[in-house]
Design a protein around this motif. Sequence first.
Motif, PDB file in Angstrom:
ATOM      1  N   GLY A  42       0.806  -1.290  -0.076  1.00 50.64           N
ATOM      2  CA  GLY A  42       0.176   0.029  -0.178  1.00 50.64           C
ATOM      3  C   GLY A  42       0.486   1.372   0.131  1.00 50.64           C
ATOM      4  N   VAL A  43       0.020   2.430   0.422  1.00 50.56           N
ATOM      5  CA  VAL A  43       0.552   3.752   0.315  1.00 50.56           C
ATOM      6  C   VAL A  43       1.892   3.933   1.134  1.00 50.56           C
ATOM      7  CG1 VAL A  43       0.184   6.101   0.631  1.00 50.56           C
ATOM      8  CG2 VAL A  43      -1.571   4.659  -0.236  1.00 50.56           C
ATOM      9  N   LEU A  44       3.109   4.273   0.599  1.00 49.63           N
ATOM     10  CA  LEU A  44       4.449   4.576   1.289  1.00 49.63           C
ATOM     11  C   LEU A  44       4.783   5.980   0.939  1.00 49.63           C
ATOM     12  CD1 LEU A  44       6.557   3.474   2.977  1.00 49.63           C
ATOM     13  CD2 LEU A  44       7.739   2.704   1.104  1.00 49.63           C
ATOM     14  N   LEU A  45       4.842   7.017   1.693  1.00 51.75           N
ATOM     15  CA  LEU A  45       5.203   8.090   1.625  1.00 51.75           C
ATOM     16  C   LEU A  45       6.383   8.621   1.864  1.00 51.75           C
ATOM     17  CD1 LEU A  45       3.856  11.046   0.618  1.00 51.75           C
ATOM     18  CD2 LEU A  45       3.227  11.631   2.927  1.00 51.75           C
ATOM     19  N   MET A  46       7.062   9.460   1.072  1.00 48.73           N
ATOM     20  CA  MET A  46       8.452   9.771   1.344  1.00 48.73           C
ATOM     21  C   MET A  46       8.734  11.391   1.020  1.00 48.73           C
ATOM     22  SD  MET A  46      10.665   6.627  -0.419  1.00 48.73           S
ATOM     23  CE  MET A  46       9.837   4.888  -0.301  1.00 48.73           C
ATOM     24  N   ALA A  47       9.477  11.949   1.752  1.00 50.49           N
ATOM     25  CA  ALA A  47       9.951  13.395   1.522  1.00 50.49           C
ATOM     26  C   ALA A  47      11.219  13.454   0.540  1.00 50.49           C
ATOM     27  CB  ALA A  47      10.050  14.084   2.764  1.00 50.49           C
ATOM     28  N   LEU A  48      11.168  14.564   0.051  1.00 51.67           N
ATOM     29  CA  LEU A  48      12.142  14.754  -1.100  1.00 51.67           C
ATOM     30  C   LEU A  48      13.372  15.991  -0.385  1.00 51.67           C
ATOM     31  CD1 LEU A  48      10.561  14.949  -4.436  1.00 51.67           C
ATOM     32  CD2 LEU A  48      11.672  12.970  -3.314  1.00 51.67           C
ATOM     33  N   SER A  49      13.035  16.438   0.913  1.00 53.15           N
ATOM     34  CA  SER A  49      14.008  17.273   1.488  1.00 53.15           C
ATOM     35  C   SER A  49      13.697  17.197   3.062  1.00 53.15           C
ATOM     36  CB  SER A  49      13.760  18.642   1.154  1.00 53.15           C
ATOM     37  OG  SER A  49      12.633  19.128   1.779  1.00 53.15           O
ATOM     38  N   SER A  50      14.944  17.206   3.743  1.00 45.98           N
ATOM     39  CA  SER A  50      14.635  16.993   5.331  1.00 45.98           C
ATOM     40  C   SER A  50      14.017  18.157   5.860  1.00 45.98           C
ATOM     41  CB  SER A  50      16.337  17.355   5.854  1.00 45.98           C
ATOM     42  OG  SER A  50      16.735  18.912   5.688  1.00 45.98           O
ATOM     43  N   GLU A  51      13.570  19.152   5.343  1.00 48.29           N
ATOM     44  CA  GLU A  51      12.743  20.125   6.003  1.00 48.29           C
ATOM     45  C   GLU A  51      11.327  19.636   5.911  1.00 48.29           C
ATOM     46  OE1 GLU A  51      10.771  23.342   7.654  1.00 48.29           O
ATOM     47  OE2 GLU A  51      12.808  22.600   7.793  1.00 48.29           O
ATOM     48  N   VAL A  52      10.882  19.215   4.632  1.00 43.56           N
ATOM     49  CA  VAL A  52       9.661  18.534   4.367  1.00 43.56           C
ATOM     50  C   VAL A  52       9.472  17.551   5.299  1.00 43.56           C
ATOM     51  CG1 VAL A  52       8.294  17.194   2.758  1.00 43.56           C
ATOM     52  CG2 VAL A  52       9.410  19.351   1.914  1.00 43.56           C
ATOM     53  N   ALA A  53      10.490  16.443   5.156  1.00 41.23           N
ATOM     54  CA  ALA A  53      10.305  15.448   6.378  1.00 41.23           C
ATOM     55  C   ALA A  53      10.051  15.924   7.760  1.00 41.23           C
ATOM     56  CB  ALA A  53      11.666  14.624   6.226  1.00 41.23           C
ATOM     57  N   ARG A  54      10.596  16.838   8.148  1.00 47.25           N
ATOM     58  CA  ARG A  54      10.383  17.454   9.573  1.00 47.25           C
ATOM     59  C   ARG A  54       8.934  17.875   9.416  1.00 47.25           C
ATOM     60  NH1 ARG A  54       9.879  22.318  11.977  1.00 47.25           N
ATOM     61  NH2 ARG A  54      10.304  23.469  10.177  1.00 47.25           N
ATOM     62  N   LEU A  55       8.490  18.571   8.541  1.00 42.42           N
ATOM     63  CA  LEU A  55       6.932  19.202   8.891  1.00 42.42           C
ATOM     64  C   LEU A  55       5.937  17.950   8.628  1.00 42.42           C
ATOM     65  CD1 LEU A  55       7.318  22.267   6.107  1.00 42.42           C
ATOM     66  CD2 LEU A  55       7.064  22.145   8.690  1.00 42.42           C
ATOM     67  N   ILE A  56       6.460  16.905   7.885  1.00 44.78           N
ATOM     68  CA  ILE A  56       5.479  15.720   7.907  1.00 44.78           C
ATOM     69  C   ILE A  56       5.484  15.056   9.081  1.00 44.78           C
ATOM     70  CG2 ILE A  56       4.989  13.789   6.638  1.00 44.78           C
ATOM     71  CD1 ILE A  56       4.046  15.865   5.052  1.00 44.78           C
ATOM     72  N   SER A  57       6.571  14.966   9.641  1.00 44.51           N
ATOM     73  CA  SER A  57       6.877  14.132  11.129  1.00 44.51           C
ATOM     74  C   SER A  57       5.904  14.848  12.124  1.00 44.51           C
ATOM     75  CB  SER A  57       8.166  14.282  11.463  1.00 44.51           C
ATOM     76  OG  SER A  57       9.022  13.499  10.559  1.00 44.51           O
ATOM     77  N   GLN A  58       5.888  16.203  12.053  1.00 43.27           N
ATOM     78  CA  GLN A  58       5.071  16.915  13.116  1.00 43.27           C
ATOM     79  C   GLN A  58       3.735  16.577  12.760  1.00 43.27           C
ATOM     80  OE1 GLN A  58       5.904  21.058  12.196  1.00 43.27           O
ATOM     81  NE2 GLN A  58       7.971  21.210  13.291  1.00 43.27           N
ATOM     82  N   GLN A  59       3.368  16.392  11.737  1.00 43.40           N
ATOM     83  CA  GLN A  59       1.684  15.765  11.489  1.00 43.40           C
ATOM     84  C   GLN A  59       1.690  14.459  12.016  1.00 43.40           C
ATOM     85  OE1 GLN A  59      -0.347  16.528   7.673  1.00 43.40           O
ATOM     86  NE2 GLN A  59       1.502  18.050   7.065  1.00 43.40           N
ATOM     87  N   PHE A  60       2.573  13.565  11.793  1.00 40.98           N
ATOM     88  CA  PHE A  60       2.482  12.272  12.545  1.00 40.98           C
ATOM     89  C   PHE A  60       2.177  12.394  13.659  1.00 40.98           C
ATOM     90  CE2 PHE A  60       3.973  10.697   8.480  1.00 40.98           C
ATOM     91  CZ  PHE A  60       3.253   9.388   8.300  1.00 40.98           C
ATOM     92  N   GLU A  61       3.258  13.177  14.527  1.00 41.68           N
ATOM     93  CA  GLU A  61       3.210  13.415  16.058  1.00 41.68           C
ATOM     94  C   GLU A  61       1.914  13.840  16.460  1.00 41.68           C
ATOM     95  OE1 GLU A  61       6.562  15.691  16.740  1.00 41.68           O
ATOM     96  OE2 GLU A  61       7.940  14.113  16.058  1.00 41.68           O
ATOM     97  N   ALA A  62       1.558  14.810  15.821  1.00 44.68           N
ATOM     98  CA  ALA A  62       0.064  15.686  16.185  1.00 44.68           C
ATOM     99  C   ALA A  62      -1.120  14.746  15.795  1.00 44.68           C
ATOM    100  CB  ALA A  62       0.101  16.958  15.579  1.00 44.68           C
ATOM    101  N   ARG A  63      -0.841  13.654  14.926  1.00 43.71           N
ATOM    102  CA  ARG A  63      -1.848  12.558  14.509  1.00 43.71           C
ATOM    103  C   ARG A  63      -3.140  13.171  13.838  1.00 43.71           C
ATOM    104  NH1 ARG A  63      -2.538  10.640  20.513  1.00 43.71           N
ATOM    105  NH2 ARG A  63      -0.614   9.595  20.687  1.00 43.71           N
ATOM    106  N   THR A  64      -2.484  14.204  12.783  1.00 44.17           N
ATOM    107  CA  THR A  64      -3.482  14.960  12.080  1.00 44.17           C
ATOM    108  C   THR A  64      -3.694  14.085  10.683  1.00 44.17           C
ATOM    109  OG1 THR A  64      -1.622  16.375  11.359  1.00 44.17           O
ATOM    110  CG2 THR A  64      -3.198  17.190  13.179  1.00 44.17           C
TER     111      THR A  64
END
Length: 257
Positions: free
Chosen positions: A73-95
């Motif tokens: 299934g769906v596997l998402l990856m970032a193309l920069s460390s900054e985007v990875a940080r922003l997405i990680s925040q969404q995972f941590e906030a469970r949004t």
Amino acid sequence: MMENSATGVLWPEQKLEILYQDEALVAVNKPSGLLVHRSLIDKHETQFAMQMVRDQIGQYVYPLHRLDRPTSGVLLMALSSEVARLISQQFEARTLQKSYLAIVRGHLTGEGLIDYPLVEQLDKIADKKANQHQPAKAAQTQYQCLAQSEIDAEINRYPTSRFSLLKLLPKHGRKHQIRRHLAHLRHPIIYDVNYGDNKYNKYFKNLNQATRLALHAHKLELTHPVSGQPLKLKAALDESFKQLLTMTKLTFNEERV
């Protein structure tokens, strides 16, 4: 096509299906049996989703979440460390909202919430320095029954065998959370070699040697880290999952999910 010796599952040797790509993110439909990244446990493996995507798009990728090896299934990856940080925040906030499909043993009717804390499962190699005596952590998974079936096969002690197709929304991201939660309800996922029913696993393996875990990461909904717009990613079922639907006589209605 290349065959994985451990699972018998086939996936393209060079390319994965790209579900979405822009200047910030790339998402693929990971096949069952493919590791996301290198593992100390599976040192003999030579193919990994991250490496394949990097080679396919010609750009370094940053992992954002994990999918168990047997889960597709769906596997998402970032193309920069900054985007990875922003997405990680969404995972941590469970949004972010992750939605899975699973075929399980028995009839699990209606919908409900599995609220069952889980003790973190540590890897003997990768986590050998971690605290081995951690308390159970909160873990919740919503479920909804999408379809039910019954086949004329005496797999266990009954003359017929029942199955359910479930939609699952994990509220936490504990290791093997969905698999462990469904096993806790005594409705294990079909061909779950860790938490499933050995008699059912043997039955389906005898029917088809390429049988895989009946768990698929169907959708991922999030806020795009650059545009701020809602982003919905969906991975179609592969042939191996469809074969399990056929063998269990379950009907999947895409419009319901």
